[in-house]
Scaffold this motif. Structure first.
Motif, PDB file in Angstrom:
ATOM      1  N   LEU A  21      10.319   5.965   0.461  1.00 34.00           N
ATOM      2  CA  LEU A  21       9.497   5.343  -0.566  1.00 34.00           C
ATOM      3  C   LEU A  21      10.033   5.727  -1.929  1.00 34.00           C
ATOM      4  O   LEU A  21      10.277   6.900  -2.201  1.00 34.00           O
ATOM      5  N   SER A  22      10.226   4.726  -2.757  1.00 34.82           N
ATOM      6  CA  SER A  22      10.551   4.973  -4.159  1.00 34.82           C
ATOM      7  C   SER A  22       9.939   3.856  -4.982  1.00 34.82           C
ATOM      8  O   SER A  22       9.737   2.744  -4.498  1.00 34.82           O
ATOM      9  N   ILE A  23       9.606   4.190  -6.203  1.00 34.65           N
ATOM     10  CA  ILE A  23       8.989   3.227  -7.105  1.00 34.65           C
ATOM     11  C   ILE A  23       9.775   3.248  -8.396  1.00 34.65           C
ATOM     12  O   ILE A  23      10.073   4.307  -8.938  1.00 34.65           O
ATOM     13  N   LYS A  24      10.109   2.056  -8.855  1.00 31.92           N
ATOM     14  CA  LYS A  24      10.905   1.930 -10.069  1.00 31.92           C
ATOM     15  C   LYS A  24      10.279   0.877 -10.980  1.00 31.92           C
ATOM     16  O   LYS A  24       9.559   0.001 -10.514  1.00 31.92           O
ATOM     17  N   ILE A  25      10.553   0.987 -12.250  1.00 29.17           N
ATOM     18  CA  ILE A  25      10.161  -0.032 -13.220  1.00 29.17           C
ATOM     19  C   ILE A  25      11.408  -0.861 -13.511  1.00 29.17           C
ATOM     20  O   ILE A  25      12.411  -0.329 -13.974  1.00 29.17           O
ATOM     21  N   GLU A  26      11.339  -2.140 -13.188  1.00 32.61           N
ATOM     22  CA  GLU A  26      12.469  -3.045 -13.404  1.00 32.61           C
ATOM     23  C   GLU A  26      11.999  -4.206 -14.270  1.00 32.61           C
ATOM     24  O   GLU A  26      11.103  -4.952 -13.865  1.00 32.61           O
ATOM     25  N   ASN A  27      12.586  -4.315 -15.447  1.00 33.37           N
ATOM     26  CA  ASN A  27      12.221  -5.382 -16.390  1.00 33.37           C
ATOM     27  C   ASN A  27      10.716  -5.398 -16.660  1.00 33.37           C
ATOM     28  O   ASN A  27      10.086  -6.454 -16.706  1.00 33.37           O
ATOM     29  N   GLY A  28      10.126  -4.203 -16.794  1.00 35.79           N
ATOM     30  CA  GLY A  28       8.710  -4.087 -17.104  1.00 35.79           C
ATOM     31  C   GLY A  28       7.780  -4.284 -15.915  1.00 35.79           C
ATOM     32  O   GLY A  28       6.565  -4.272 -16.067  1.00 35.79           O
ATOM     33  N   CYS A  29       8.336  -4.459 -14.723  1.00 33.24           N
ATOM     34  CA  CYS A  29       7.530  -4.694 -13.520  1.00 33.24           C
ATOM     35  C   CYS A  29       7.703  -3.518 -12.558  1.00 33.24           C
ATOM     36  O   CYS A  29       8.816  -3.056 -12.318  1.00 33.24           O
ATOM     37  N   THR A  30       6.598  -3.058 -11.991  1.00 34.80           N
ATOM     38  CA  THR A  30       6.655  -1.980 -11.016  1.00 34.80           C
ATOM     39  C   THR A  30       7.105  -2.535  -9.671  1.00 34.80           C
ATOM     40  O   THR A  30       6.540  -3.507  -9.178  1.00 34.80           O
ATOM     41  N   VAL A  31       8.119  -1.909  -9.097  1.00 40.64           N
ATOM     42  CA  VAL A  31       8.668  -2.356  -7.815  1.00 40.64           C
ATOM     43  C   VAL A  31       8.566  -1.204  -6.825  1.00 40.64           C
ATOM     44  O   VAL A  31       8.990  -0.084  -7.121  1.00 40.64           O
ATOM     45  N   ILE A  32       7.980  -1.477  -5.661  1.00 38.39           N
ATOM     46  CA  ILE A  32       7.849  -0.479  -4.607  1.00 38.39           C
ATOM     47  C   ILE A  32       8.892  -0.776  -3.537  1.00 38.39           C
ATOM     48  O   ILE A  32       8.897  -1.858  -2.951  1.00 38.39           O
ATOM     49  N   TYR A  33       9.764   0.192  -3.306  1.00 40.48           N
ATOM     50  CA  TYR A  33      10.762   0.097  -2.251  1.00 40.48           C
ATOM     51  C   TYR A  33      10.330   1.020  -1.128  1.00 40.48           C
ATOM     52  O   TYR A  33      10.032   2.192  -1.364  1.00 40.48           O
ATOM     53  N   GLY A  34      10.274   0.509   0.085  1.00 39.66           N
ATOM     54  CA  GLY A  34       9.901   1.367   1.189  1.00 39.66           C
ATOM     55  C   GLY A  34      10.279   0.772   2.523  1.00 39.66           C
ATOM     56  O   GLY A  34      10.481  -0.434   2.642  1.00 39.66           O
ATOM     57  N   ASN A  35      10.326   1.633   3.524  1.00 35.58           N
ATOM     58  CA  ASN A  35      10.552   1.145   4.876  1.00 35.58           C
ATOM     59  C   ASN A  35       9.206   0.978   5.579  1.00 35.58           C
ATOM     60  O   ASN A  35       8.145   1.284   5.011  1.00 35.58           O
ATOM     61  N   LYS A  36       9.226   0.499   6.800  1.00 30.84           N
ATOM     62  CA  LYS A  36       7.985   0.215   7.529  1.00 30.84           C
ATOM     63  C   LYS A  36       7.122   1.461   7.697  1.00 30.84           C
ATOM     64  O   LYS A  36       5.897   1.398   7.571  1.00 30.84           O
ATOM     65  N   SER A  37       7.747   2.590   7.973  1.00 31.72           N
ATOM     66  CA  SER A  37       6.987   3.832   8.144  1.00 31.72           C
ATOM     67  C   SER A  37       6.256   4.213   6.866  1.00 31.72           C
ATOM     68  O   SER A  37       5.107   4.661   6.904  1.00 31.72           O
ATOM     69  N   ALA A  38       6.903   4.031   5.733  1.00 27.99           N
ATOM     70  CA  ALA A  38       6.277   4.360   4.450  1.00 27.99           C
ATOM     71  C   ALA A  38       5.118   3.415   4.158  1.00 27.99           C
ATOM     72  O   ALA A  38       4.054   3.851   3.700  1.00 27.99           O
ATOM     73  N   PHE A  39       5.307   2.118   4.425  1.00 26.55           N
ATOM     74  CA  PHE A  39       4.231   1.161   4.158  1.00 26.55           C
ATOM     75  C   PHE A  39       3.042   1.382   5.089  1.00 26.55           C
ATOM     76  O   PHE A  39       1.888   1.222   4.682  1.00 26.55           O
TER      77      PHE A  39
END
Length: 89
Positions: free
Chosen positions: A30-48
């Motif tokens: 799981l990682s969360i980043k701000i891209e172009n002012g938008c919050t993006v959540i990156y994760g695999n199935k286990s994290a979700f």
């Protein structure tokens, strides 16, 4: 195709705590980043799935306003905080 999400847990809201099952053998990513002012959540199935369990506890239990928890990158306490969840009834 229908799928069922069934999750049983102890309500810890009266003690103002929340616990979640983190298994070091499962690789929750799981990682969360701000891209172009938008919050993006990156994760695999286990994290979700782990987030779904956490959010279901927050939604069904009686946590008070201001209750919060800190989630670190990959749910690893050695990593930086990536997400803060605050209850706002």
């Amino acid at each position: 195709m229908k799928k069922i999400f069934n999750y049983e847990f102890e309500d810890e809201s009266e003690q103002a705590i929340i616990s979640y099952e983190y298994d070091e053998e499962i690789e929750e990513q799981l990682s969360i980043k701000i891209e172009n002012g938008c919050t993006v959540i990156y994760g695999n199935k286990s994290a979700f799935l782990l987030l779904a369990k956490i959010f279901s506890k927050l939604a069904i239990s009686d946590y008070e306003d201001g209750f919060h928890l800190h989630i670190n990158n990959d749910f690893d306490t050695d990593n930086i905080e990536t997400l803060r969840i605050v209850v706002n009834n």
